[in-house]
Design a protein around this motif. Structure first.
Motif, PDB file in Angstrom:
ATOM      1  N   ARG A  61       0.824  -1.210   0.000  1.00  7.81           N
ATOM      2  CA  ARG A  61       0.000   0.000   0.000  1.00  7.81           C
ATOM      3  C   ARG A  61       0.858   1.260   0.000  1.00  7.81           C
ATOM      4  NH1 ARG A  61      -3.461   1.495  -1.267  1.00  7.81           N
ATOM      5  NH2 ARG A  61      -5.027   2.194   0.206  1.00  7.81           N
ATOM      6  N   ILE A  62       1.990   1.236   0.714  1.00  2.00           N
ATOM      7  CA  ILE A  62       2.865   2.415   0.743  1.00  2.00           C
ATOM      8  C   ILE A  62       3.540   2.613  -0.610  1.00  2.00           C
ATOM      9  CG2 ILE A  62       4.961   3.389   1.779  1.00  2.00           C
ATOM     10  CD1 ILE A  62       4.072   2.119   4.431  1.00  2.00           C
ATOM     11  N   ILE A  63       3.889   1.530  -1.275  1.00  2.00           N
ATOM     12  CA  ILE A  63       4.449   1.638  -2.632  1.00  2.00           C
ATOM     13  C   ILE A  63       3.422   2.273  -3.565  1.00  2.00           C
ATOM     14  CG2 ILE A  63       5.182   0.304  -4.665  1.00  2.00           C
ATOM     15  CD1 ILE A  63       6.494  -1.682  -2.739  1.00  2.00           C
ATOM     16  N   GLN A  64       2.183   1.806  -3.478  1.00  2.37           N
ATOM     17  CA  GLN A  64       1.114   2.372  -4.306  1.00  2.37           C
ATOM     18  C   GLN A  64       0.925   3.858  -4.017  1.00  2.37           C
ATOM     19  OE1 GLN A  64      -2.093  -0.218  -3.113  1.00  2.37           O
ATOM     20  NE2 GLN A  64      -1.828  -1.595  -4.861  1.00  2.37           N
ATOM     21  N   PHE A  65       0.927   4.198  -2.732  1.00  6.63           N
ATOM     22  CA  PHE A  65       0.737   5.588  -2.324  1.00  6.63           C
ATOM     23  C   PHE A  65       1.877   6.464  -2.827  1.00  6.63           C
ATOM     24  CE2 PHE A  65       1.209   9.119   0.650  1.00  6.63           C
ATOM     25  CZ  PHE A  65      -0.088   9.612   0.739  1.00  6.63           C
ATOM     26  N   THR A  66       3.098   5.981  -2.694  1.00  4.74           N
ATOM     27  CA  THR A  66       4.277   6.742  -3.141  1.00  4.74           C
ATOM     28  C   THR A  66       4.222   6.993  -4.642  1.00  4.74           C
ATOM     29  OG1 THR A  66       5.588   5.727  -1.365  1.00  4.74           O
ATOM     30  CG2 THR A  66       6.792   6.823  -3.130  1.00  4.74           C
ATOM     31  N   PHE A  67       3.812   5.987  -5.402  1.00  2.00           N
ATOM     32  CA  PHE A  67       3.698   6.141  -6.853  1.00  2.00           C
ATOM     33  C   PHE A  67       2.595   7.152  -7.196  1.00  2.00           C
ATOM     34  CE2 PHE A  67       1.881   4.665 -10.986  1.00  2.00           C
ATOM     35  CZ  PHE A  67       2.973   5.010 -11.774  1.00  2.00           C
ATOM     36  N   LEU A  68       1.505   7.109  -6.454  1.00  2.00           N
ATOM     37  CA  LEU A  68       0.411   8.054  -6.676  1.00  2.00           C
ATOM     38  C   LEU A  68       0.860   9.480  -6.368  1.00  2.00           C
ATOM     39  CD1 LEU A  68      -2.538   8.272  -7.520  1.00  2.00           C
ATOM     40  CD2 LEU A  68      -3.205   7.892  -5.136  1.00  2.00           C
ATOM     41  N   PHE A  69       1.665   9.663  -5.331  1.00  2.00           N
ATOM     42  CA  PHE A  69       2.238  10.974  -5.010  1.00  2.00           C
ATOM     43  C   PHE A  69       3.112  11.472  -6.161  1.00  2.00           C
ATOM     44  CE2 PHE A  69       6.118  13.113  -3.340  1.00  2.00           C
ATOM     45  CZ  PHE A  69       5.533  14.337  -3.033  1.00  2.00           C
ATOM     46  N   TYR A  70       3.924  10.564  -6.720  1.00  2.00           N
ATOM     47  CA  TYR A  70       4.786  10.906  -7.857  1.00  2.00           C
ATOM     48  C   TYR A  70       3.938  11.431  -9.023  1.00  2.00           C
ATOM     49  CZ  TYR A  70       7.678  10.008 -11.998  1.00  2.00           C
ATOM     50  OH  TYR A  70       8.341  10.112 -13.210  1.00  2.00           O
ATOM     51  N   LYS A  71       2.821  10.773  -9.309  1.00  2.00           N
ATOM     52  CA  LYS A  71       1.964  11.192 -10.415  1.00  2.00           C
ATOM     53  C   LYS A  71       1.280  12.531 -10.116  1.00  2.00           C
ATOM     54  CE  LYS A  71      -0.731   7.607 -11.070  1.00  2.00           C
ATOM     55  NZ  LYS A  71      -1.717   6.728 -11.792  1.00  2.00           N
ATOM     56  N   GLN A  72       0.832  12.704  -8.873  1.00  2.00           N
ATOM     57  CA  GLN A  72       0.184  13.957  -8.501  1.00  2.00           C
ATOM     58  C   GLN A  72       1.156  15.137  -8.586  1.00  2.00           C
ATOM     59  OE1 GLN A  72      -3.048  13.498  -8.752  1.00  2.00           O
ATOM     60  NE2 GLN A  72      -3.675  14.162  -6.704  1.00  2.00           N
ATOM     61  N   ARG A  73       2.363  14.908  -8.151  1.00  2.00           N
ATOM     62  CA  ARG A  73       3.347  15.999  -8.197  1.00  2.00           C
ATOM     63  C   ARG A  73       3.686  16.371  -9.633  1.00  2.00           C
ATOM     64  NH1 ARG A  73       8.913  15.539  -4.916  1.00  2.00           N
ATOM     65  NH2 ARG A  73       9.377  14.066  -6.608  1.00  2.00           N
ATOM     66  N   ASN A  74       3.756  15.378 -10.516  1.00  2.00           N
ATOM     67  CA  ASN A  74       4.002  15.671 -11.928  1.00  2.00           C
ATOM     68  C   ASN A  74       2.848  16.455 -12.545  1.00  2.00           C
ATOM     69  OD1 ASN A  74       6.509  14.511 -12.013  1.00  2.00           O
ATOM     70  ND2 ASN A  74       5.817  12.559 -12.863  1.00  2.00           N
ATOM     71  N   ARG A  75       1.639  16.124 -12.140  1.00  2.00           N
ATOM     72  CA  ARG A  75       0.481  16.870 -12.621  1.00  2.00           C
ATOM     73  C   ARG A  75       0.553  18.321 -12.173  1.00  2.00           C
ATOM     74  NH1 ARG A  75      -4.986  14.363 -10.956  1.00  2.00           N
ATOM     75  NH2 ARG A  75      -5.708  16.059 -12.319  1.00  2.00           N
ATOM     76  N   LEU A  76       1.016  18.532 -10.936  1.00  2.00           N
ATOM     77  CA  LEU A  76       1.162  19.891 -10.417  1.00  2.00           C
ATOM     78  C   LEU A  76       2.222  20.659 -11.217  1.00  2.00           C
ATOM     79  CD1 LEU A  76       0.178  21.766  -8.101  1.00  2.00           C
ATOM     80  CD2 LEU A  76       2.189  21.012  -6.807  1.00  2.00           C
ATOM     81  N   LYS A  77       3.318  19.998 -11.558  1.00  2.00           N
ATOM     82  CA  LYS A  77       4.383  20.636 -12.332  1.00  2.00           C
ATOM     83  C   LYS A  77       3.904  21.019 -13.723  1.00  2.00           C
ATOM     84  CE  LYS A  77       8.289  18.389  -9.997  1.00  2.00           C
ATOM     85  NZ  LYS A  77       9.405  17.397 -10.149  1.00  2.00           N
TER      86      LYS A  77
END
Length: 395
Positions: A61-77
């Motif tokens: 679950r933490i791996i999934q969450f970390t990957f989701l954070f990576y995608k969200q941050r890229n969307r913000l950029k």
């Protein structure tokens, strides 16, 4: 918003992460320091994954969450709109709560800061802070390190412990864990005695005051439901003399397994915004109803929950009463300990608590949900009342 404020972006289920945290740093920090976060132990869509040991499930679950954070941050950029919260408090994660406040978690300094929203008036902020400060009467509460009502914030010790896990039907295990905790909370202050009529009148006044102030058309149907339920409950309580002595104790108000943290054999209890003095079996009944609900995954199949309660609640009440008789400092007086008496008081106390607008955004909705549960229990259960008459149930 100030230049130095930290931007937290929403990742999943109202959990935000500091956008400047590195991916390589986020995963190990969550794995090591986010033990209380139930998000990382939620079941997945895969039955195979759900069957894995608890720690392995957390890792996934933490791996999934970390990957989701990576995608969200890229969307913000890429200039996409991402739900964000800016805060002057340093931390890795921010959790937005349904009551409007949010908590910032500083894993490095082992602190959690609660920030109360601007929309909450000063008196309500003061009330919430006072409730949390009062919780420090109990040795099981996290230590309050600092607070400022003017700045609408409170800093507590961060407890990095996991929550207990129960499978359906583990009533004996649940009771053996929760009974000592409940008694410790109750014994945080000296228990006191109050007459039933006085105590009941205070609760009914709280309920009636709210209903009289909220008479708009949208609430009329629900208000009528609440009034009818209160009338029926009060009618059942009339079988007891107004001079019946009620034991009033320090109460958590939201005690259930989700607010218990455990590390080996040491316990802490969190979320103390609903503390008050209540009848001595309030936390027991609230805890047991919540245990029934969580054991059945909040199922809409009410009959399963009713059957579970019918089989277990009366026997557990009796055992809890016996534990109280051995472990409370109340001086010897004459009492009647009746499951029906305290259960019906509990119904009214829940309504009074939920209608407290300091604590709930949608109090009417909450009340209607709980009334449905209570009515179901009373309708389908012919529970034999446990009534213990003794010189003192609290030796």
């Amino acid at each position: 918003m100030k230049k130095e404020d930290i931007c937290f972006i929403e990742v999943e289920s109202s959990l935000y992460v500091n956008k400047d945290i590195r991916i390589k740093k986020l995963f190990p920090m969550l794995l090591k320091y986010a033990k209380p976060f139930t998000l990382f132990e939620r079941k997945t869509r895969s039955n195979i994954v759900n069957a894995l040991p608890r720690f392995i499930l957390r890792v996934i679950r933490i791996i999934q969450f970390t990957f989701l954070f990576y995608k969200q941050r890229n969307r913000l950029k890429n200039n996409n709109l991402i739900p964000s919260i800016y805060s002057s408090c340093k931390g890795i994660c921010l959790l937005k709560l349904r009551q409007g406040e949010y908590k910032v978690f500083n894993f490095k300094e082992k602190k959690v800061t609660t920030i109360f929203p601007q929309k909450l008036d000063c008196q309500k902020v003061n009330d919430r802070v006072d409730s949390i400060l009062e919780s420090n009467l109990c040795p099981l509460s996290p230590e309050v390190l600092h607070f400022s009502k003017r700045k609408r914030m409170l800093v507590e010790d961060y407890v990095n412990s996991g929550r207990p896990e129960f499978t359906k039907g583990e009533v004996t295990k649940y009771n053996s864990l929760t009974f000592p905790i409940l008694i410790s909370i109750m014994n945080s202050t000296q228990p006191r005695v109050i007459y039933l009529e006085e105590y009941k009148s205070h609760i009914l006044q709280t309920i009636k005051s709210y209903l009289s102030e909220n008479t708009n058309d949208n609430n009329q149907k629900h208000n009528a439901l609440i009034k009818n339920f209160v009338f029926d409950t009060e009618k059942r309580l009339r079988t007891y003399s107004d001079n019946t002595r009620i034991i009033e104790v320090f109460s958590h108000g939201d005690f259930w397994e989700g607010n218990i943290l455990i590390d080996k054999k040491e316990f802490k209890v969190i979320d103390w915004t609903t503390t008050n003095f209540r009848s001595c079996f309030f936390d027991f009944f609230f805890s047991f109803f919540m245990f029934a609900l969580t054991s059945h995954n909040y199922s809409n199949r009410n009959n399963q929950i009713i059957i579970f309660l019918k089989r277990n609640i009366e026997n557990s009440f009796k055992k809890f009463s016996e534990e109280l008789s051995k472990n409370s400092p109340l001086e010897s007086q004459s009492f009647i300990v009746s499951s029906n008496l305290y259960r019906n008081l509990f119904y009214l106390e829940v309504l009074a608590l939920k209608l407290n607008t300091n604590l709930q955004e949608k109090p009417i909705t909450e009340c209607v949900l709980w009334i449905k549960r209570f009515k179901n229990f009373e309708k389908h259960t012919s529970t034999k009342d446990t009534t213990l008459k003794r010189r003192s149930v609290f030796s």
